[in-house]
Design an enzyme around this catalytic site. Sequence first.
Site, short mmCIF file in Angstrom:
data_model
loop_
_atom_site.label_atom_id
_atom_site.label_comp_id
_atom_site.label_asym_id
_atom_site.label_seq_id
_atom_site.Cartn_x
_atom_site.Cartn_y
_atom_site.Cartn_z
N GLU A 1 71.92 -3.92 13.30
CA GLU A 1 72.58 -4.60 14.44
C GLU A 1 71.70 -4.66 15.68
OE1 GLU A 1 73.44 -1.68 13.15
OE2 GLU A 1 74.22 -0.27 14.65
N HIS B 1 69.78 0.79 11.67
CA HIS B 1 70.76 -0.03 12.41
C HIS B 1 70.29 -1.47 12.51
CE1 HIS B 1 73.25 3.34 13.92
NE2 HIS B 1 72.11 4.01 13.85
N CYS C 1 74.23 3.37 8.99
CA CYS C 1 73.87 4.74 9.33
C CYS C 1 74.92 5.75 8.84
CB CYS C 1 73.59 4.85 10.82
SG CYS C 1 72.49 6.22 11.18
#
Length: 543
Positions: A522, A520, A389
């Site tokens: 993650e 993202h 990001c």
Amino acid sequence: MKKNKKYVFVTGGVMSGVGKGTTCSAIAAILKAKGYQITAIKIDPYVNVDAGTMNPTEHGEVFVLYDGLECDQDMGNYERFLDKELPQDNYMTTGSVYQHVIEKERALKYRGKCVEVVPHIPLEVIRRIEKATRKSKAEICVIEIGGTVGEYQNILFLEAARMMKIKYPGDVLIGMVSYLPIPDKVGEMKTKPTQSAVRTLNSAGIQPDFIVARSERTLDQKRKEKIATFCNIAEEDVISAPDVDSVYHLPFNFEKDGISRIILSKLNLKTKQNDLGKWKKFSQAIKSLRKQVDIAIVGKYFNTGEFVLSDSYISVIEAIKHGAYRNKVKPKLHWIDSLDFEKDKNRLKELRKYDGLVVPGGFGERGTEGIVMAINFVRINKIPFLGLCYGMQWAVVEYARTMAGIKDANTREVDPATKNPVIDIMIDQKKKMEQSDYGGTMRLGNYPARLKKGSIVEKIYQKSSIVERHRHRYEVNPKYIKKLQDKGLVFSGYSPDKKLMEIIELEKKDHPFFLATQFHPEFKSSPHNPHPLFREFIKTAIE
Ligand code: GLN
């Protein structure tokens, strides 16, 4: 006959930060392994309607659900442990509950009644819990009540739990995660704080059904007896939860004290299957890892007073771990405040010590020039890089400045008057900013992206289109794409209408691994299903 839904509430005693969220996650994972459909809810006692408006150093990472809700990091723990995406129904705050009740009152939906804090607030909480359980078709719902018992803030949520237990005796359990300190000077594990916490819970009309006793060490028999005697609970309902070096040991550890037997028998349920072997194997596998991978994280949300807060990046940390475990290496993370590079350029050389660099998401100006310096260093020195990001946006700025000759390139977020906004605000976001419409208004949650044929990401994902979670207001300015491409930057992922750039990469011939995403990844990684981008990043890092 339709089976009753079952509910397991988890409250916190003594103090915060002892791992209530991971305890709930582990309980949820164990019950899932025993063959049940599980869902998990997090209740946060603060007035913010969601977690999106909080600085990460205040309350840790803001996790984003697929449907776009910005919520507490514990929702991330639940998703990682359950290996399942959860919807926004599964999260509530005092603010969101009150907001709904007030809107309902304004719409005359209480039909002229006097709307009162009790019972209307707890009733709304119960409505939400039941709705979330029903919608997810769960058989058991694990509900974490944020905060610590005795706080003024979470009393209405405890009241909801109490009311549910009266409404469905036999279907509702209330547990408490407590903490047993071992004061240095005393050298002995103390149960008194737990005793008072239970008494406080009692004064809210609740007797805990089980206690998870967190401590540095394993509870001995004497402590179990003491808790049992003074907290009015059976000895076998006290579960020892000593510190562990990885939260992924928890499911298997808790089960050593028979937590699933306690919960299932109290709920009148039987073990349907036993799939805990996968957690046991995982736990043993991480313990046996020898080789280490050293990953630097350059960010800006570390410091709170004298302490370093890695909670701000918890999903990033976990995703790195998942990637490392899959590659059979032990991850060692090194935290670097980007301001350090701004203060002393020579410190950039330290980056050579690491196998890879991650630049996670972020907002605002502080420390951003240090981030650019770090990205520049790893690009030139061919150290594997993964940008997330804000990390991607700064990688684009860096490339524009050094490779495309746009010396004053910047993001409009940091310099609203910049002549070269290579990162600019998205059109629909501009209006929202002008109206100070900040809460829950970013580009949030799942969006699809197409992957460029023959690109590195296409190879990694083994797909030509993906769906990932977002949280941002700025984007790569389309006006600069051609120029950057001509200088070798590859835009390898983009929105289906090709307007928004979602991934950048450098070709293998230019760099072993230089990849960054506007989304993202993650948020979609779990121990049993590591995210492919983290997996490949770590793979290159060890190579
Ligand atoms: N501040 C940037 C934006 O709003 C990046 C956000 C992030 O890293 N999550 O676009």
